[in-house]
Design an enzyme around this catalytic site. Structure first.
Site, PDB file in Angstrom:
ATOM      1  N   HIS A   1     -20.578 -47.644  80.472  1.00  0.00           N
ATOM      2  CA  HIS A   1     -20.529 -47.114  79.102  1.00  0.00           C
ATOM      3  C   HIS A   1     -19.317 -47.665  78.358  1.00  0.00           C
ATOM      4  CE1 HIS A   1     -23.693 -44.182  79.473  1.00  0.00           C
ATOM      5  NE2 HIS A   1     -23.092 -43.468  80.397  1.00  0.00           N
TER       6      HIS A   1
ATOM      7  N   PRO B   1     -26.007 -23.101  60.736  1.00  0.00           N
ATOM      8  CA  PRO B   1     -26.002 -23.090  62.207  1.00  0.00           C
ATOM      9  C   PRO B   1     -25.062 -22.020  62.750  1.00  0.00           C
ATOM     10  CG  PRO B   1     -24.895 -25.045  61.350  1.00  0.00           C
ATOM     11  CD  PRO B   1     -25.442 -24.329  60.184  1.00  0.00           C
ATOM     12  N   PRO B   2     -25.195 -21.672  64.022  1.00  0.00           N
ATOM     13  CA  PRO B   2     -24.377 -20.620  64.608  1.00  0.00           C
ATOM     14  C   PRO B   2     -22.892 -20.974  64.565  1.00  0.00           C
ATOM     15  CG  PRO B   2     -26.038 -21.412  66.174  1.00  0.00           C
ATOM     16  CD  PRO B   2     -26.132 -22.276  64.985  1.00  0.00           C
TER      17      PRO B   2
ATOM     18  N   HIS C   1     -21.011 -46.568  86.620  1.00  0.00           N
ATOM     19  CA  HIS C   1     -21.776 -46.005  85.511  1.00  0.00           C
ATOM     20  C   HIS C   1     -20.873 -45.765  84.296  1.00  0.00           C
ATOM     21  CE1 HIS C   1     -25.036 -43.198  83.979  1.00  0.00           C
ATOM     22  NE2 HIS C   1     -24.002 -42.837  83.238  1.00  0.00           N
ATOM     23  N   GLU C   2     -19.749 -45.094  84.539  1.00  0.00           N
ATOM     24  CA  GLU C   2     -18.866 -44.773  83.415  1.00  0.00           C
ATOM     25  C   GLU C   2     -18.220 -46.027  82.836  1.00  0.00           C
ATOM     26  OE1 GLU C   2     -19.056 -41.979  82.034  1.00  0.00           O
ATOM     27  OE2 GLU C   2     -20.160 -41.013  83.664  1.00  0.00           O
TER      28      GLU C   2
ATOM     29  N   LYS D   1     -20.877 -17.062  59.180  1.00  0.00           N
ATOM     30  CA  LYS D   1     -21.726 -16.248  58.313  1.00  0.00           C
ATOM     31  C   LYS D   1     -21.374 -14.767  58.422  1.00  0.00           C
ATOM     32  CE  LYS D   1     -25.481 -17.967  60.174  1.00  0.00           C
ATOM     33  NZ  LYS D   1     -24.788 -18.902  61.077  1.00  0.00           N
ATOM     34  N   THR D   2     -21.221 -14.300  59.648  1.00  0.00           N
ATOM     35  CA  THR D   2     -20.842 -12.898  59.832  1.00  0.00           C
ATOM     36  C   THR D   2     -19.475 -12.639  59.209  1.00  0.00           C
ATOM     37  OG1 THR D   2     -21.955 -13.088  61.957  1.00  0.00           O
ATOM     38  CG2 THR D   2     -20.685 -11.098  61.574  1.00  0.00           C
TER      39      THR D   2
ATOM     40  N   ASP E   1     -28.251 -39.493  79.268  1.00  0.00           N
ATOM     41  CA  ASP E   1     -28.090 -40.664  78.408  1.00  0.00           C
ATOM     42  C   ASP E   1     -29.433 -41.080  77.846  1.00  0.00           C
ATOM     43  OD1 ASP E   1     -25.486 -40.693  79.300  1.00  0.00           O
ATOM     44  OD2 ASP E   1     -25.847 -42.230  80.820  1.00  0.00           O
TER      45      ASP E   1
HETATM   46  P1  ADP Z   1     -21.957 -16.951  62.599  1.00  0.00           P
HETATM   47  O1  ADP Z   1     -22.184 -15.565  62.116  1.00  0.00           O
HETATM   48  O2  ADP Z   1     -22.155 -17.992  61.551  1.00  0.00           O
HETATM   49  O3  ADP Z   1     -22.655 -17.307  63.870  1.00  0.00           O
HETATM   50  P2  ADP Z   1     -19.317 -15.956  63.022  1.00  0.00           P
HETATM   51  O4  ADP Z   1     -18.974 -15.501  61.651  1.00  0.00           O
HETATM   52  O5  ADP Z   1     -19.760 -14.905  63.977  1.00  0.00           O
HETATM   53  O6  ADP Z   1     -20.410 -17.096  62.963  1.00  0.00           O
HETATM   54  O7  ADP Z   1     -18.082 -16.756  63.609  1.00  0.00           O
HETATM   55  C1  ADP Z   1     -17.508 -16.469  64.847  1.00  0.00           C
HETATM   56  C2  ADP Z   1     -16.006 -16.628  64.803  1.00  0.00           C
HETATM   57  O8  ADP Z   1     -15.650 -17.986  64.580  1.00  0.00           O
HETATM   58  C3  ADP Z   1     -15.360 -15.887  63.664  1.00  0.00           C
HETATM   59  O9  ADP Z   1     -15.062 -14.574  64.028  1.00  0.00           O
HETATM   60  C4  ADP Z   1     -14.118 -16.703  63.381  1.00  0.00           C
HETATM   61  O10 ADP Z   1     -13.077 -16.374  64.271  1.00  0.00           O
HETATM   62  C5  ADP Z   1     -14.557 -18.102  63.692  1.00  0.00           C
HETATM   63  N1  ADP Z   1     -15.004 -18.784  62.482  1.00  0.00           N
HETATM   64  C6  ADP Z   1     -16.250 -19.266  62.259  1.00  0.00           C
HETATM   65  N2  ADP Z   1     -16.330 -19.856  61.061  1.00  0.00           N
HETATM   66  C7  ADP Z   1     -15.125 -19.736  60.484  1.00  0.00           C
HETATM   67  C8  ADP Z   1     -14.575 -20.147  59.232  1.00  0.00           C
HETATM   68  N3  ADP Z   1     -15.314 -20.791  58.327  1.00  0.00           N
HETATM   69  N4  ADP Z   1     -13.290 -19.868  58.964  1.00  0.00           N
HETATM   70  C9  ADP Z   1     -12.532 -19.216  59.873  1.00  0.00           C
HETATM   71  N5  ADP Z   1     -12.985 -18.800  61.073  1.00  0.00           N
HETATM   72  C10 ADP Z   1     -14.263 -19.056  61.393  1.00  0.00           C
HETATM   73 ZN    ZN Z   2     -23.985 -41.920  81.437  1.00  0.00          ZN
END
Ligand code: ADP
Ligand code: ZN
Length: 628
Positions: free
Chosen positions: A438, A214-215, A434-435, A219-220, A512
């Site tokens: 919950h 997931p984002p 409401h709150e 990964k980058t 909800d």
């Molecule tokens: P992705 O490519 O998976 O979407 P990124 O590598 O771009 O995520 O992560 C964005 C930022 O979040 C990184 O530059 C870092 O600062 C932080 N981050 C994300 N995952 C980690 C991790 N496992 N360890 C340390 N920092 C992380």
């Molecule tokens: Zn609610």
């Protein structure tokens, strides 16, 4: 949680966890529009001057070269509560500054922010500038280069479409919480450093590694760390940049990228969002997309083209491996897949440790406690959390981050910016019921996470929020727990209905109900928790995406589909009956809690439980057991 948490349906479990984190009455409100310093309420300049005269102004923050101000003022009618108001100032007003100074009001001038007017201005300038620049280049080239303008028209050449970093400066130590992925990739580093060691024994070097997750999980960062550890250059491009309007441009970009990469080997080529180019060919509505397919074909050709050991290693990232074209995953291409998941509690602690390195933390701060409070957070969320806390600390003029800033930052990361509280009115009472609905169900039903706090201070899209303390282990959730959560999530609507009557219920429960339906459906179709038996009827949420087949085939007959619907409905109805019953049975304490909430705006979990305990003598958590 305006589930700013991008909806990645693949990772339903983390998504569930996050979903359980809080229920919000999302009485949708217009989003604030001034970035972080947003104050959603406006005030006229005249009113501002009156406030100044009345000594109600506490601080003034000037933005956009003094054209806008965020004013903090007290409201004597509401116990001097601070309000944040936005004022448009009449251009540059130097006398205002003098006035602020003589009145000894705290004021602060902020440099023009990136997202401020300057960008608008630049935005307007960019196109003409580009045009002029382009013409200039065209002219220069055509006059200098033999071969004339033809060369300049070579617009497929993708200068500056990919980035190159000679040294990323990122090391494995900077990547935390994903040890398995790191271990698997260690090998790529050793290959880049000492290819001979591998080729000598006849090993074929991996060409492509696919990072799946997931984002925001790093990964980058991981790809950069590989380049950093091996000391090789890092080329990066996003899959979406390949896909252009003109047929052939994407393919030529791929060619270009690989040419540059080969010249700089050994190196890493990182392709983010590879699913943008790498979707199955011939899929999507109305057949394929020529441009994308050509680009993909070019990518495949390039990957096959360079013979095993040129030293170019391609790392691609995606969160949708299931939509990728099978040809990409064949041996010799992206034949290695490494999963990069959202971190567990231990991983979160490690990520926090990495990002706390350059921050000043007060000694009482326990990163461990933060890790526990943040199930479902990705690495990027955690980095963001600490950064927000640091910003708050600077704003409050403290020298180290304390738990108060961390708490506020968690709230902000999860639910968005804090808004100005509503004035007392019927709708405020309704939100309060409401709150409290919950919260009371969360407290009285066995198996529900305990209430952390209930608040009427709006945040993000929500006008009131009930926060629950997630328990330690969120990866295994029992049937009773899910039922408790469904009942709790219905508590808001149940309270509205019981107290205000059927005709007065509001749209505030929309969010909800969505979660309720989701949970109930998953109980039936994924977790085998209904009278349909232990069957998995849907591998994931049955969403339609355009990558593979337009129509997702369901694995069951129409008869089963009808039974699923009936089961889902029966679960929800049952829980809703329970919820209404609990509200009716506890009306007295609910009324008292609502009064208190309206008076104090926020009740914390401890106080909440104490008050509830005054009214019920059955031991806590033994009160209602959801049953079906
Ligand atoms: P992705 O490519 O998976 O979407 P990124 O590598 O771009 O995520 O992560 C964005 C930022 O979040 C990184 O530059 C870092 O600062 C932080 N981050 C994300 N995952 C980690 C991790 N496992 N360890 C340390 N920092 C992380
Ligand atoms: Zn609610």
């Amino acid at each position: 949680m305006k589930f700013s948490w991008k909806t990645v349906l693949l990772w339903t479990l983390p998504a569930l966890v996050i979903g359980f984190f809080l229920w919000q009455g999302s009485f949708a409100t217009a989003p604030a529009n001034m970035g972080r310093n947003a104050a959603s309420t406006r005030m006229t300049y005249g009113r501002f001057l009156e406030y100044l005269d009345a000594n109600r102004v506490v601080s003034v923050d000037l933005y956009e070269g003094g054209r806008t101000a965020i004013v903090e003022a007290v409201d004597p009618e509401l116990d001097n509560r601070l309000q944040r108001l936005r004022v448009d100032l009449p251009g540059n007003a130097p006398e205002l500054l003098t006035r602020l100074r003589t009145a000894k009001i705290n004021f602060n001038v902020h440099p023009v922010r990136n997202d401020g007017a300057i960008w608008g201005l630049l935005g307007n300038l960019v196109f003409p500038l580009l045009l002029i620049g382009g013409l200039f280049l065209l002219f220069r080239r055509s006059s200098n280069i033999p071969g004339g303008p033809g060369q300049a028209m070579n617009f497929g050449k993708s200068r500056a479409r990919f980035q190159m970093e000679a040294k990323t400066g990122v090391m494995f130590d900077d990547v935390a919480g994903i040890d398995e992925a790191k271990e698997e990739l260690q090998e790529v580093v050793s290959f880049l450093k000492k290819p001979e060691k591998f080729t000598a024994v006849g090993a074929r070097i991996p060409k492509g590694v696919l990072l799946v997750g997931p984002p925001g999980t790093g990964k980058t960062l991981l790809a950069k760390a590989i380049a950093g550890e091996a000391g090789v250059p890092f080329f990066s491009i996003s899959g979406s940049e390949f896909v252009e309007m003109f047929v052939g441009v994407g393919a030529s970009r791929v060619r270009d990228l690989f040419k540059k990469a080969k010249e700089n080997a050994p190196c890493i080529v990182f392709i983010d969002e590879i699913d943008a180019v790498g979707r199955q060919r011939g899929a999507g509505i109305g057949g394929g997309n020529d441009e994308r397919e050509q680009t993909l074909n070019q990518l495949l050709t390039e990957m096959d083209g360079f013979e095993g050991n040129t030293g170019v290693i391609i790392i691609a990232a995606t969160n949708r491996p299931d939509v990728l074209d099978a040809a990409l995953l064949r041996p010799g291409r992206f034949d290695r897949q490494v999963t990069v998941d959202a971190p567990d509690i231990k991983g979160r602690l490690e990520v926090l440790n990495v990002h706390a390195r350059n921050k000043k933390l007060a000694p009482e701060i326990s990163l461990d406690a933060i890790a526990r409070r943040t199930p479902g957070f990705s690495g990027a969320d955690l980095a963001n959390l600490l950064n927000e806390a640091a910003i708050l600390t600077a704003r409050r003029r403290k020298d180290a981050i304390t738990m108060a800033e961390i708490d506020d930052a968690v709230d902000r990361v999860v639910a968005g910016m804090e808004g100005t509280p509503l004035v007392d009115s019927k709708s405020k009472r309704l939100i309060a019921y409401h709150e409290i609905g919950h919260a009371i169900i969360g407290t009285l039903v066995k198996g529900h996470d305990p209430v952390q706090k209930v608040t009427l201070i709006p945040r993000g899209q929500a006008r009131g929020l009930t926060w629950f303390m997630p328990s330690d282990d969120q990866s295994l959730i029992s049937r009773a727990q899910i039922l408790a959560r469904i009942t709790g999530a219905l508590g808001g609507r149940a309270a509205e209905e019981v107290i205000f009557g059927d005709a007065e219920v509001t749209t505030g429960a929309g969010n909800d109900l969505q979660q309720v339906t989701n949970m109930a459906r998953q109980m039936v179709t994924r977790f085998g928790m209904s009278n349909l038996g232990p069957l998995s009827l849907e591998s994931q949420q049955g969403e339609v995406f355009l990558g593979r087949d337009w129509l997702t085939r369901s694995d069951y007959s129409e008869e089963i589909a009808a039974r699923i619907d009936a089961q889902v409905r029966s679960i929800v109805e049952h829980c809703y009956d329970d919820a209404r019953q609990i509200i009716r049975d506890n009306r007295e304490v609910i009324d008292r809690l609502v009064d208190l909430l309206i008076e104090k705006e926020t009740i914390d979990g401890e106080e909440f439980r104490q008050i509830v305990a005054e009214y019920t003598d059955i031991p806590e958590k033994e009160r209602y057991t959801p049953q079906l």
